[in-house]
Design an enzyme around this catalytic site. Structure first.
Site, mmCIF file in Angstrom:
data_model
loop_
_atom_site.group_PDB
_atom_site.id
_atom_site.type_symbol
_atom_site.label_atom_id
_atom_site.label_comp_id
_atom_site.label_asym_id
_atom_site.label_seq_id
_atom_site.Cartn_x
_atom_site.Cartn_y
_atom_site.Cartn_z
ATOM 1 N N ARG A 103 -24.505 -70.668 3.243
ATOM 2 C CA ARG A 103 -23.770 -69.384 3.274
ATOM 3 C C ARG A 103 -22.839 -69.247 2.068
ATOM 4 N NH1 ARG A 103 -24.062 -66.046 8.269
ATOM 5 N NH2 ARG A 103 -22.530 -64.715 7.280
ATOM 6 N N LEU B 1 -18.680 -61.464 6.178
ATOM 7 C CA LEU B 1 -18.528 -61.615 4.736
ATOM 8 C C LEU B 1 -17.682 -62.858 4.422
ATOM 9 C CD1 LEU B 1 -17.973 -57.857 3.903
ATOM 10 C CD2 LEU B 1 -19.960 -59.251 3.267
ATOM 11 N N HIS C 232 -16.377 -49.954 13.117
ATOM 12 C CA HIS C 232 -16.757 -50.720 14.313
ATOM 13 C C HIS C 232 -16.779 -49.773 15.511
ATOM 14 C CE1 HIS C 232 -17.131 -54.286 16.837
ATOM 15 N NE2 HIS C 232 -16.228 -53.758 17.638
ATOM 16 N N ASP D 277 -10.924 -58.690 7.062
ATOM 17 C CA ASP D 277 -10.322 -59.976 6.665
ATOM 18 C C ASP D 277 -11.316 -61.075 7.045
ATOM 19 O OD1 ASP D 277 -7.948 -60.175 9.480
ATOM 20 O OD2 ASP D 277 -10.134 -60.395 9.392
ATOM 21 N N ALA D 278 -10.889 -62.309 7.014
ATOM 22 C CA ALA D 278 -11.854 -63.421 7.177
ATOM 23 C C ALA D 278 -12.386 -63.530 8.607
ATOM 24 C CB ALA D 278 -11.196 -64.731 6.777
ATOM 25 N N ASP E 46 -14.052 -58.594 12.825
ATOM 26 C CA ASP E 46 -13.462 -57.331 13.287
ATOM 27 C C ASP E 46 -11.967 -57.469 13.588
ATOM 28 O OD1 ASP E 46 -16.508 -56.970 15.162
ATOM 29 O OD2 ASP E 46 -16.026 -56.178 13.173
HETATM 30 C C1 GRF Z 1 -22.554 -48.480 13.743
HETATM 31 O O1 GRF Z 1 -22.118 -48.002 15.026
HETATM 32 C C2 GRF Z 1 -21.640 -49.580 13.298
HETATM 33 O O2 GRF Z 1 -20.294 -49.398 13.661
HETATM 34 C C3 GRF Z 1 -22.202 -50.748 14.068
HETATM 35 O O3 GRF Z 1 -23.596 -50.599 13.998
HETATM 36 C C4 GRF Z 1 -23.875 -49.207 13.840
HETATM 37 C C5 GRF Z 1 -24.646 -49.071 12.562
HETATM 38 O O4 GRF Z 1 -25.225 -47.829 12.570
HETATM 39 N N1 GRF Z 1 -21.806 -52.007 13.466
HETATM 40 P P1 GRF Z 1 -25.918 -47.272 11.198
HETATM 41 O O5 GRF Z 1 -26.712 -48.433 10.615
HETATM 42 O O6 GRF Z 1 -24.805 -46.826 10.308
HETATM 43 O O7 GRF Z 1 -26.772 -46.142 11.690
#
Ligand code: GRF
Length: 201
Positions: free
Chosen positions: A64, A92, A106, A138-139, A142
């Protein structure tokens, strides 16, 4: 104001940013789209918009750390002012996070329901209200400072798909509005508080 957007799936949030960027008043352009896998609609959406794409698969690297390094280099080629993780499903690493500010969207009201199954978890918990969050990355998973949130009511008979679709309808608007304001007005981060407006980070 240059955006690199990272995707892993259908890319409807990316599409909202691509559409917004056609209006010069938005104040930002999507200069590249990166993904952790091939064969996803998000990359097709970028190609349709004539935006350069790149793929960095974790599995193509010995570990990674090497993936993190390579992803940071690919992103750096496009000289972004901001990286937007829009449905990107990998955590990330320190090289990427150390090189660029990253915002993530999110589908829950963080700190409630972090992780890859936020909508399913909120439904299972029986909440009456959930929503979406745009936050600095951040690290952690979410866990970064919240920038913007919007509530979405859960309806009788909702399943994961119907609720996620309703959240996504709100989420892309919140992401476009938030990223647009960050591009046009700048932002400051004090502790865990992100303030949009004059004064850049
Ligand atoms: C979004 O709801 C995002 O918040 C979540 O997965 C979904 C991705 O949707 N992590 P898209 O790929 O933007 O259609």
């Amino acid at each position: 104001f240059r955006l690199v957007v990272l995707v892993s799936g259908s890319g409807t949030n990316l599409q909202a940013l691509l559409d917004a960027a056609t209006d010069h008043a938005f104040g930002a352009t999507v200069v590249a789209v990166g993904a952790d896998r091939t064969g996803i609609e998000g990359l097709i959406r970028a190609e349709r918009a004539g935006v350069p794409t790149f793929v960095e698969r974790v599995g193509d690297h010995p570990d990674r750390e090497k993936w993190d390094e390579s992803l940071a280099e690919r992103i750096a080629e496009h000289k972004p002012d901001l990286v937007v993780s829009a449905g990107f499903m990998k955590i990330l690493g320190p090289r990427v996070l150390g090189a660029f500010p990253v915002v993530n969207t999110h589908p829950a009201l963080l700190p409630a329901f972090p992780g890859a199954h936020a909508v399913r978890d909120a439904l299972a918990y029986g909440v009456r209200v959930t929503g979406c969050t745009v936050h600095l990355v951040d690290a952690g998973v979410d866990t970064g400072p919240v920038i913007a949130q919007e509530a979405v009511a859960v309806r009788e008979g909702d399943d994961e798909e119907s609720l996620h679709e309703r959240i996504k309808g709100v989420e892309r608007g919140l992401l476009v509005e938030t990223v647009g304001r960050m591009a046009r007005e700048g932002w400051t981060l004090t502790g865990r508080t992100v303030r949009l407006g004059p004064g850049r980070v």
